[in-house]
Enzyme design. Structure first.
Site, short mmCIF file in Angstrom:
data_model
loop_
_atom_site.label_atom_id
_atom_site.label_comp_id
_atom_site.label_asym_id
_atom_site.label_seq_id
_atom_site.Cartn_x
_atom_site.Cartn_y
_atom_site.Cartn_z
N ASN A 130 0.72 -1.31 0.06
CA ASN A 130 -0.02 0.17 -0.06
C ASN A 130 0.94 1.29 0.13
O ASN A 130 0.48 2.11 -0.72
CB ASN A 130 -0.81 0.14 1.16
CG ASN A 130 -2.07 -0.78 1.04
OD1 ASN A 130 -2.25 -1.27 0.25
ND2 ASN A 130 -2.92 -1.03 2.03
N TYR B 59 -3.44 4.14 12.21
CA TYR B 59 -3.98 3.21 11.03
C TYR B 59 -3.55 3.59 9.57
O TYR B 59 -3.47 4.95 9.48
CB TYR B 59 -5.20 3.03 10.80
CG TYR B 59 -5.98 2.36 11.78
CD1 TYR B 59 -6.32 1.21 11.87
CD2 TYR B 59 -6.32 2.98 13.40
CE1 TYR B 59 -6.82 0.21 12.99
CE2 TYR B 59 -6.88 2.14 14.27
CZ TYR B 59 -7.25 0.69 14.08
OH TYR B 59 -7.68 0.23 15.35
N GLU B 60 -3.13 2.84 8.87
CA GLU B 60 -2.52 3.16 7.40
C GLU B 60 -3.38 4.20 6.72
O GLU B 60 -2.97 5.09 5.99
CB GLU B 60 -2.16 2.03 6.52
CG GLU B 60 -3.23 1.25 6.32
CD GLU B 60 -2.99 0.13 5.35
OE1 GLU B 60 -2.07 0.04 4.66
OE2 GLU B 60 -3.54 -1.12 5.46
N TYR B 61 -4.74 3.97 6.83
CA TYR B 61 -5.62 4.94 6.04
C TYR B 61 -5.74 6.29 6.73
O TYR B 61 -6.50 6.85 6.17
CB TYR B 61 -6.96 4.13 6.17
CG TYR B 61 -7.83 4.04 7.29
CD1 TYR B 61 -8.55 5.20 7.58
CD2 TYR B 61 -7.64 2.95 8.18
CE1 TYR B 61 -8.99 5.38 8.83
CE2 TYR B 61 -8.44 3.12 9.43
CZ TYR B 61 -9.13 4.35 9.81
OH TYR B 61 -9.82 4.53 11.12
N GLY B 62 -5.06 6.57 7.70
CA GLY B 62 -4.91 7.96 8.14
C GLY B 62 -5.48 8.39 9.34
O GLY B 62 -5.65 9.50 9.63
#
Lengths: 325, 271
Positions: A130, B59-62
């Site tokens: 990702n 979390y990687e999504y921000g």
């Protein structure tokens, strides 16, 4: 001459060409403040071609551009190469629709349909991560041919990607470089935008700005079209400025069956129906029912239950704090 | 783990509940923790509710520092519940940079396979990359988490087919070939790597001299031989093997009544 390459991944990628990308942006991206509002049918017909590299932001489950993806399936686009930065249902839907030949994988899920297509060799996978895919879009957005990362190295993920390891000229340590990507087209679902494409994304995100800046064509689908005067009153809320955008499509509940955080929740029953379809005939039945036999997004919303159902999805989104002003 | 009548008391728990409780107890308060998909999410929520109220989940999504809303929903990631009450909402590039710059103390990941040096496979099973026997999601943010966080904690069901001398695909780096400074030589940040492995049978660390996975604790009712019989290679055992505490009633109540009442992740106790 040139830097010595210590190790190269064997994954296929489109060679970065920043000058060509710049020239494209100069010639084809209008700086005019003109309305770009059009139907999803027109937007996909005009800007998504067979064989294109396609990128999107976030996932089918969360603020995904699902109405546009359904239109891509409906128009039976073929041989797309997609960036699965963070994806759940998106990739599966596009693969089920026969639209995809290659997938750059960050996180590719979900469902038996997708994994079977990979296992049977129907689609080709190029593994990245990702972070690497987000970085490749950032490089494309910056107009540079690559960016460095300290991840990937030492793994098979690296070996199957198109990354390279060189000796960092500053520290002398190994450093990994990932090539820029300038997608042919990006599809991004946003909370609000104006007719010109000035767009607002509320909540966390993967890489909407990088993806929009890197891509040759950008289709924005929006829950809501708002006056430009509102944009100019709160410019700090703007995520994507208008000149990056080629088309604006107004699709309320455009992320269905996923959620737009703060606005409406997932359609759990619909997701279960989708993931229950595993065999080719079951998948085709799903595609017939919800895509091929449906004229457009408006008809789709009627089919899934109309205003009462949509109101329920809105009510069921319990946590709304922080998204809208 | 334990066979029984199926009633909801602390004598009976699923292997996932056992792993989640061990992980939750390992998480120190006032630390930053990069959270992977599934089991790690539940472990972080449990830790925050019971033991470490001031951990900063990232979390990687921000999302930075959310106080994740419960109950947990299937595939919950990046939505309003997962992002609830955060201190900052940003994006993926920023999150990876945050880890690379040294701000993230722990990463918690799941694995499909693990080798003796803590290298993780979450990509595929089989010998032909182009025709895998089984394909999984791929790295996701796992490669970044395992590369860039200071300490990585790995959760995995304890099965012989998962603990292999050589995994089918190294998705995310452990200690690579196990030689001293193998990670640094490859180019990964200094002083990082796998810290603990939590399985349905035991707790492991990595022997400093060899970077080899080492048994340090046994789950209730499990013997050293049980552990070894279910691994594809021999392992060192630390002196003074710890007996791990089973899930406590308070942990199980929180898991079953508050966090995952539908038992999406924790599973059902077999009757």
């Amino acid at each position: 001459m040139g830097t010595e390459i210590i190790e190269s991944g064997e994954g296929e990628f489109i060679a970065p060409d920043p000058d060509r990308a710049r020239a494209w942006m100069r010639e084809h991206k209008s700086r005019e403040l003109k309305s770009k509002v059009m139907s999803e049918k027109d937007a996909v017909e005009r800007f998504v071609k067979d064989g294109f590299y396609l990128s999107y932001d976030l996932s089918s489950m969360v603020r995904g551009p699902m109405a546009l993806e359904r239109e891509i399936v409906r128009q039976r686009k073929r041989n797309l190469w997609i960036a699965a930065k963070f994806t759940l249902l998106d990739t599966t839907l596009l693969v089920a629709g026969g639209c995809v030949s290659k997938i750059d994988v960050g996180f590719a899920g979900l469902g038996r349909t997708l994994f079977s297509a990979i296992e049977n060799g129907e689609v080709e996978i190029i593994d990245w991560s990702n972070g690497a895919l987000a970085l490749r879009h950032l490089a494309g957005a910056m107009g540079v041919p690559f960016l460095p990362t300290r991840a990937l190295m030492g793994t098979d993920t690296f070996k199957h990607s198109g990354a390279k390891v060189i000796e960092d000229p500053f520290t002398g340590n190994n450093i990994c470089l990932v090539p820029a990507i300038n997608p042919d087209v990006a599809i991004i679902h946003v909370n609000q935008c104006d007719e010109f494409g000035n767009s607002r994304v509320f909540g966390p995100s993967v890489s909407p700005v990088e993806t929009a800046m890197a891509s040759r064509r950008v289709i924005i689908s929006a829950e809501e079209i708002i006056p430009t005067e509102d944009i100019r009153k709160r410019p700090g809320q703007t995520t994507i400025p208008y000149y990056l955008v080629d088309a604006v499509v107004h699709v309320p509940f455009g992320a269905h069956p996923g959620t737009v955080p703060g606005l409406y929740t997932y359609d759990t029953a619909h997701l279960e129906e989708f993931f229950a379809a595993r065999e080719p005939d079951e998948i085709n039945a799903y595609l017939e029912k919800y895509i091929y036999n449906v004229a457009d997004h408006k008809s789709y919303l009627k089919l899934i239950g109309g205003p009462a159902h949509l109101e329920k999805l809105t009510q069921d989104e319990e946590y709304k704090e922080g998204y809208y002003l | 783990m334990s066979a029984g009548t199926g009633s909801d008391d602390a004598n009976e728990y699923t292997s996932v509940e056992l792993m989640i409780c061990q992980a939750a107890r390992l998480i120190e308060d006032s630390r930053t923790v990069f959270i992977g998909y599934g089991m790690p999410q539940i472990a972080a929520i449990l830790a925050q509710r019971l033991y470490a109220p001031n951990i900063c989940q990232v979390y990687e999504y921000g999302a930075i520092g959310p106080e994740v809303a419960t109950p947990f929903r299937r595939n919950m990631m990046a939505d309003a519940r997962n992002s609830h009450h955060a201190v900052c909402w940003t994006n993926m590039t920023t999150m990876v940079a945050t880890a690379c710059a040294g701000f993230i103390d722990y990463g918690i990941l799941g694995a499909a396979q693990l080798d003796r040096f803590g290298n993780i496979n979450s990509t595929m099973i089989g010998s032909d990359y182009r025709r895998p026997k089984l394909r999984f999601t791929g790295s996701g943010g796992g490669n970044e988490v395992a590369s860039l966080c200071w300490r990585t904690i790995i959760l995995m069901q304890h099965e012989k087919r998962r603990f292999l001398e050589k995994v089918d695909f190294i998705t995310s780096p452990g200690y690579l070939d196990g030689t001293q400074n193998a990670r640094e030589r490859a180019g990964l940040p200094e002083g990082t790597g796998p810290y603990r492995v939590i399985t349905s049978m035991a707790l492991f660390d990595f022997e400093p001299e060899s970077n080899h996975i080492r048994l340090i604790g046994l789950a209730p009712g499990v013997t050293e031989d049980d552990v070894k019989d279910n691994m594809g290679f021999d392992i060192p055992v630390k002196d003074g093997l710890e007996q791990l505490e089973p899930p406590k009633q308070s942990e199980l109540d929180m898991l079953r009544n508050v966090i995952d009442p539908e038992r999406v992740v924790i599973g059902k106790v077999k009757v």
